[in-house]
Scaffold this motif. Structure first.
Motif, mmCIF file in Angstrom:
data_model
loop_
_atom_site.group_PDB
_atom_site.id
_atom_site.type_symbol
_atom_site.label_atom_id
_atom_site.label_comp_id
_atom_site.label_asym_id
_atom_site.label_seq_id
_atom_site.Cartn_x
_atom_site.Cartn_y
_atom_site.Cartn_z
ATOM 1 N N ARG A 11 -3.355 3.027 -16.453
ATOM 2 C CA ARG A 11 -3.858 2.026 -17.696
ATOM 3 C C ARG A 11 -1.749 1.043 -17.603
ATOM 4 N NH1 ARG A 11 -4.411 7.166 -19.340
ATOM 5 N NH2 ARG A 11 -2.256 7.055 -20.086
ATOM 6 N N ILE A 12 -2.423 0.146 -16.627
ATOM 7 C CA ILE A 12 -1.349 -0.738 -16.215
ATOM 8 C C ILE A 12 -2.300 -2.059 -15.777
ATOM 9 C CG2 ILE A 12 0.487 -1.661 -14.445
ATOM 10 C CD1 ILE A 12 1.645 1.630 -14.546
ATOM 11 N N ASN A 13 -1.741 -3.139 -16.234
ATOM 12 C CA ASN A 13 -2.431 -4.402 -15.834
ATOM 13 C C ASN A 13 -1.845 -4.958 -14.738
ATOM 14 O OD1 ASN A 13 -4.207 -4.421 -17.667
ATOM 15 N ND2 ASN A 13 -3.087 -4.533 -19.018
ATOM 16 N N ALA A 14 -2.113 -5.522 -13.452
ATOM 17 C CA ALA A 14 -1.557 -5.877 -12.409
ATOM 18 C C ALA A 14 -2.777 -6.345 -11.414
ATOM 19 C CB ALA A 14 -0.617 -4.414 -12.080
ATOM 20 N N ILE A 15 -1.946 -7.656 -10.501
ATOM 21 C CA ILE A 15 -2.973 -8.040 -9.946
ATOM 22 C C ILE A 15 -2.465 -7.310 -9.011
ATOM 23 C CG2 ILE A 15 -3.657 -10.133 -8.489
ATOM 24 C CD1 ILE A 15 -2.361 -11.655 -11.233
ATOM 25 N N VAL A 16 -3.114 -6.929 -7.616
ATOM 26 C CA VAL A 16 -3.046 -5.759 -6.447
ATOM 27 C C VAL A 16 -3.954 -6.583 -4.796
ATOM 28 C CG1 VAL A 16 -3.862 -3.790 -5.488
ATOM 29 C CG2 VAL A 16 -4.348 -3.663 -7.404
ATOM 30 N N LEU A 17 -2.816 -6.787 -3.952
ATOM 31 C CA LEU A 17 -2.861 -7.620 -2.838
ATOM 32 C C LEU A 17 -2.505 -7.159 -2.157
ATOM 33 C CD1 LEU A 17 -1.796 -10.804 -4.137
ATOM 34 C CD2 LEU A 17 -4.186 -10.343 -4.481
ATOM 35 N N THR A 18 -3.019 -6.919 -1.132
ATOM 36 C CA THR A 18 -2.951 -5.746 0.396
ATOM 37 C C THR A 18 -2.197 -7.159 1.951
ATOM 38 O OG1 THR A 18 -5.197 -6.056 1.795
ATOM 39 C CG2 THR A 18 -4.853 -4.579 -0.141
ATOM 40 N N VAL A 19 -1.072 -6.822 1.678
ATOM 41 C CA VAL A 19 -0.396 -7.488 2.698
ATOM 42 C C VAL A 19 -0.170 -6.721 4.343
ATOM 43 C CG1 VAL A 19 0.691 -8.750 1.487
ATOM 44 C CG2 VAL A 19 1.485 -6.779 1.984
ATOM 45 N N ASP A 20 0.082 -7.627 5.092
ATOM 46 C CA ASP A 20 -0.589 -6.756 6.740
ATOM 47 C C ASP A 20 0.904 -6.654 7.572
ATOM 48 O OD1 ASP A 20 -1.065 -5.362 9.026
ATOM 49 O OD2 ASP A 20 -1.922 -7.083 10.030
ATOM 50 N N LEU A 21 1.532 -5.600 8.249
ATOM 51 C CA LEU A 21 2.982 -5.493 9.249
ATOM 52 C C LEU A 21 2.903 -4.623 9.710
ATOM 53 C CD1 LEU A 21 5.770 -7.101 8.314
ATOM 54 C CD2 LEU A 21 6.636 -5.208 8.011
ATOM 55 N N GLN A 22 1.556 -4.763 10.133
ATOM 56 C CA GLN A 22 1.469 -3.228 11.721
ATOM 57 C C GLN A 22 2.188 -3.784 12.754
ATOM 58 O OE1 GLN A 22 -2.811 -4.178 12.486
ATOM 59 N NE2 GLN A 22 -3.808 -3.566 10.030
ATOM 60 N N ASN A 23 2.794 -4.443 13.140
ATOM 61 C CA ASN A 23 3.554 -4.609 13.899
ATOM 62 C C ASN A 23 4.565 -4.258 13.791
ATOM 63 O OD1 ASN A 23 4.611 -6.988 12.545
ATOM 64 N ND2 ASN A 23 4.620 -8.194 13.893
ATOM 65 N N ALA A 24 5.477 -3.403 12.741
ATOM 66 C CA ALA A 24 6.542 -2.455 12.800
ATOM 67 C C ALA A 24 6.541 -1.703 11.787
ATOM 68 C CB ALA A 24 7.217 -3.256 11.700
ATOM 69 N N SER A 25 6.880 -0.857 12.353
ATOM 70 C CA SER A 25 6.676 1.004 11.229
ATOM 71 C C SER A 25 8.306 1.141 10.182
ATOM 72 C CB SER A 25 7.439 2.028 12.782
ATOM 73 O OG SER A 25 8.515 1.734 12.612
ATOM 74 N N LEU A 26 7.498 -0.248 9.531
ATOM 75 C CA LEU A 26 8.068 -0.376 8.076
ATOM 76 C C LEU A 26 8.650 1.237 7.106
ATOM 77 C CD1 LEU A 26 9.921 -1.450 6.325
ATOM 78 C CD2 LEU A 26 7.771 -2.508 4.745
ATOM 79 N N GLN A 27 7.081 1.761 6.892
ATOM 80 C CA GLN A 27 7.196 2.963 6.117
ATOM 81 C C GLN A 27 8.130 4.093 6.538
ATOM 82 O OE1 GLN A 27 3.168 4.295 5.856
ATOM 83 N NE2 GLN A 27 2.788 5.134 8.191
ATOM 84 N N ASP A 28 8.339 4.207 8.360
ATOM 85 C CA ASP A 28 9.972 5.516 8.149
ATOM 86 C C ASP A 28 10.876 5.364 7.813
ATOM 87 O OD1 ASP A 28 7.544 6.584 9.376
ATOM 88 O OD2 ASP A 28 7.401 5.480 11.704
ATOM 89 N N ASP A 29 10.736 3.860 7.773
ATOM 90 C CA ASP A 29 12.186 3.374 6.723
ATOM 91 C C ASP A 29 12.347 4.181 5.367
ATOM 92 O OD1 ASP A 29 12.897 2.403 8.889
ATOM 93 O OD2 ASP A 29 12.429 0.159 8.777
ATOM 94 N N PHE A 30 11.486 4.345 4.758
ATOM 95 C CA PHE A 30 11.861 4.762 3.390
ATOM 96 C C PHE A 30 10.860 6.379 2.934
ATOM 97 C CE2 PHE A 30 10.783 0.213 3.949
ATOM 98 C CZ PHE A 30 11.579 -0.659 3.090
ATOM 99 N N ARG A 31 10.362 6.949 3.729
ATOM 100 C CA ARG A 31 10.159 8.079 4.029
ATOM 101 C C ARG A 31 10.319 8.693 4.337
ATOM 102 N NH1 ARG A 31 3.619 8.444 5.955
ATOM 103 N NH2 ARG A 31 4.237 8.347 8.792
#
Length: 724
Positions: free
Chosen positions: A537-557
């Motif tokens: 029940r949260i109104n928000a606009i959802v967009l997907t962005v691509d950052l496949q040339n960097a392992s960004l998620q490993d810095d946050f998990r």
């Protein structure tokens, strides 16, 4: 008039009860007599019916009416002015101040001129002054005014003022016009006294010590209800008008007291205390007692109890007021707010406590300016900065009403501070105005300790952050960059922020799902996130962005095999989150909320790991599990299997933060969110940084060329849930 009695505690109950009993009997007897000889119609229309049936002459009844009126008038003129004068003397109602004149105080310094024209200085007070030469004839009277003389003059003023009010009523020509409102005033006065007695007895106030042994709070409450009920039965219009007038007087007294304090007055008048404060305290302690032992709240009941760390100068003026503004705008979460400022010093020094109170008063004024309701603390400590912050977090609040979220400001010039630390051994100070010494390393260590203490950590960079009296224009956006599954804390905090009056009018929430894997389908991920937000029940606009040339998620998990990360940090990507939640969306939230707040175990990671790994449980600081075996110690059937295992082991080595990844993430944010009013994203994991400089450089690069950024790292228990 009780001051004139020798033993008021005995005389008042006996006299009051006796008078009420006698008058009640007389009234009942007279009512019975009149009802026995006179019809109802005559009683209603003939106001002088008693005179018509009086014996031996109607003159007797008329004389009795006049005598009763004179007696009631004398009683009112004797008691009313004294009450009015007492109110004026207490300075409770400012516009009555002209009714009183205070007597001269003992040892008050005065200047006078003697008959020879010489100015002399002396002390004036009760009795003779010893500071002046009495041989010189002065134009002043050394004998101070007696207390009785001043009180008599005050009484005269009050009597004349009361006479003027009474005369205005009688000049109307028909006293029946003011009788209803006067009756209401009496009923409300007696009802208010009864209600105050009931409240004081209910809260068990130590200062309320009635001497009448038959006093009962139930009877006091009954008296209040009878007075208010009788007032509305007589005339609900006049009763409502009287209550409105009482409220107006009450607000006038409150505002006058506040204005005098803000204007530099030493006192708002005689402060007798408010019974409302005792009621608030009673209710607060009762609620806290009920929730004792219930600190394990369900995820749906989680609200941010914010402790804000703000730096102030020597006078208590905040150096980063945007942090206070953010804390104020998060109040829609309806949580506790505590603001602390830490200064270097010790309460062993003289005047330190007074300085802390002065700084606290100044800090409270800035909190009121930002419309931030909460508590302010100014802490002087000789300990190092991180220990002081940790102790403040642990010792603030009470039981479940304790801070679970810590808000701090970003250090904008950390590189200059770091260079200064390298140049000399003295610890750099965030503000050079007497604030508690804090180096860049202390700042990072503080964050590490807060994460280990299982507190939500929020870091704000707010160069143009709106203050609480601003209104964001329509089209403003709060952009969330969702990289890993943080339980929804970034979404939750953004939603709470959007409910504030500053953002509510025209703000839109945009969720940017960052894809870092080539196998992730943007359309599928977008539909999954939209469906998830609809369930939340949260109104928000959802967009997907691509950052496949960097392992960004490993810095946050956290990696499943990383034994150095704190417990509760994110351990899966957004896509893995929805892969895990194809069934019941509340499986993870209910599991996490059922654990205790300080020792909860996050949901186990189901990411595939080598068969030889000890477990796939999330890492924990207290974990003593040995690392997985070396590849050389594992038997293999062939060289291809060994090469595959060697490559897999290399992928599992701890990964450090990469500045190049931060630059790519920053470019992505700037490309999509340059006009955004606020960017919300994850705080990188501190344990993955090589050192303090590595972490600060990474975060600074990630936020480069952006005005307002909020970084958040949760604890694993602040999950969004579909349960209302």
């Amino acid at each position: 008039r009780s001051s004139k009695l020798a033993t008021p505690n005995k005389s008042i109950p006996k006299g009051t009860i006796g008078a009420i009993g006698v008058t009640t009997l007389l009234y009942l007897f007279q009512t019975w007599l009149l009802g026995s000889v006179v019809s109802n119609e005559i009683l209603i229309h003939n106001k002088l019916v008693v005179a018509a049936i009086a014996f031996p002459s109607p003159f007797v009844a008329k004389l009795g009416v006049v005598t009763a009126c004179i007696g009631a008038a004398l009683q009112c003129m004797a008691g009313g002015p004294q009450l009015l004068g007492a109110i004026a003397a207490d300075d409770a109602i400012p516009f009555l101040k002209f009714l009183t004149r205070k007597k001269r105080r003992r040892n008050e310094l005065i200047k006078a001129t003697n008959t020879r024209g010489v100015e002399v200085v002396g002390l004036e007070g009760i009795g003779m002054s010893n500071s002046l030469d009495k041989s010189l004839p002065l134009n002043i009277d050394f004998e101070s005014e007696a207390s009785e003389k001043v009180e008599a003059e005050n009484s005269k003023r009050a009597v004349w003022f009361s006479w003027g009010i009474a005369s205005l009523g009688t000049l109307l020509g028909n006293i029946d016009h003011i009788t209803p409102i006067l009756t209401m005033f009496y009923l409300i006065m007696y009802g208010g006294i009864n209600f105050c007695c009931f409240l004081l007895a209910w809260v068990d106030s130590p200062g309320f010590r009635p001497q009448f042994k038959y006093f009962s709070k139930a009877i006091a409450l009954l008296g209040f209800l009878l007075c208010i009920g009788l007032a509305f039965v007589i005339s609900w219009e006049m009763a409502s008008l009287a209550l409105v007038l009482v409220y107006v007087i009450f607000k006038y007294i409150r505002l006058s007291a506040n204005n005098r304090l803000e204007g530099g007055g030493s006192s708002p008048g005689a402060d007798w205390g408010e019974v409302i404060d005792s009621v608030k305290y009673k209710l607060t302690t009762a609620v806290l007692a009920r929730v004792t032992g219930s600190e394990n709240f369900h995820a749906k009941n989680w609200i941010p109890q914010v402790l804000t760390v703000v730096d102030t100068d020597e006078g208590g003026h905040p150096l980063q007021s945007e942090v206070l503004a953010l804390a104020a705008q998060l109040q829609k979460g309806r949580g506790l707010n505590v603001v602390i400022s830490i200064k270097d010093g010790s309460f062993l020094g003289n005047g330190v406590f007074e300085t802390s109170q002065q700084c606290k008063t100044t800090l409270k004024k800035f909190m009121e300016k930002e419309r931030l309701t909460g508590y302010a603390k100014v802490i002087f400590s000789s300990e190092n900065y991180p220990e002081t912050v940790w102790n403040a977090v642990m010792n603030s609040g009470l039981g479940p009403v304790s801070p679970n979220t810590v808000l701090m400001g970003w250090i904008p010039d950390w590189k200059r501070k770091l260079l200064k630390e390298d140049e000399d051994d003295s610890i750099s100070v965030f503000s050079e105005d007497g604030d508690k010494a804090r180096s860049v390393e202390d700042y990072v260590n503080t964050l590490k300790g807060l994460i280990n203490m299982r507190r939500v950590v929020c870091i704000l960079k707010g160069l143009t952050f709106p203050h609480s009296r601003d209104k964001m224009p329509r089209g403003s956006t709060i952009d969330i960059y969702w990289v890993v599954d943080d339980g929804g804390i970034c979404l939750l905090m953004s939603y709470i922020l959007s409910r504030s009056a500053v953002w509510r009018a025209g703000v839109k929430i945009r969720v940017f799902v960052v894809l870092t894997d080539a196998d992730e389908n943007p359309r599928v991920v977008e539909h999954a996130v939209v469906d998830f937000l609809q369930q939340m029940r949260i109104n928000a606009i959802v967009l997907t962005v691509d950052l496949q040339n960097a392992s960004l998620q490993d810095d946050f998990r956290a990696d499943p095999w990383d034994a150095n990360c704190p417990s509760g940090v994110p351990n899966q990507s957004v896509c893995e989150k929805f892969d895990l939640r194809k069934g019941n969306d509340d499986e993870l939230t209910v599991a996490s909320s059922s654990a205790s707040y300080y020792g909860s175990t996050p949901t186990p990671c189901t990411k595939s790991v080598p068969f030889w790994h000890n477990s796939c449980m999330p890492c924990n600081l207290e974990s003593t599990a040995a690392p997985f075996p070396l590849v050389s110690n594992i038997p293999f059937n062939n060289s291809h299997e060994r090469d595959a295992m060697t490559q897999q082991e290399q992928e599992q080595q701890p990964r450090c933060l990469s500045i190049d990844t931060a630059k790519k993430f920053n470019n992505l944010i700037r490309r999509h969110s340059s006009p955004a009013s606020l960017v919300v994203t994850h705080l990188p994991l501190l344990h993955k940084a090589n050192d303090t400089v590595d972490f600060m450089e990474y975060v600074d690069t990630m936020m480069n060329h952006m005005n307002n950024v909020l970084l958040i790292l949760g604890t694993g228990v602040e999950y969004l849930t579909t349960v209302a």
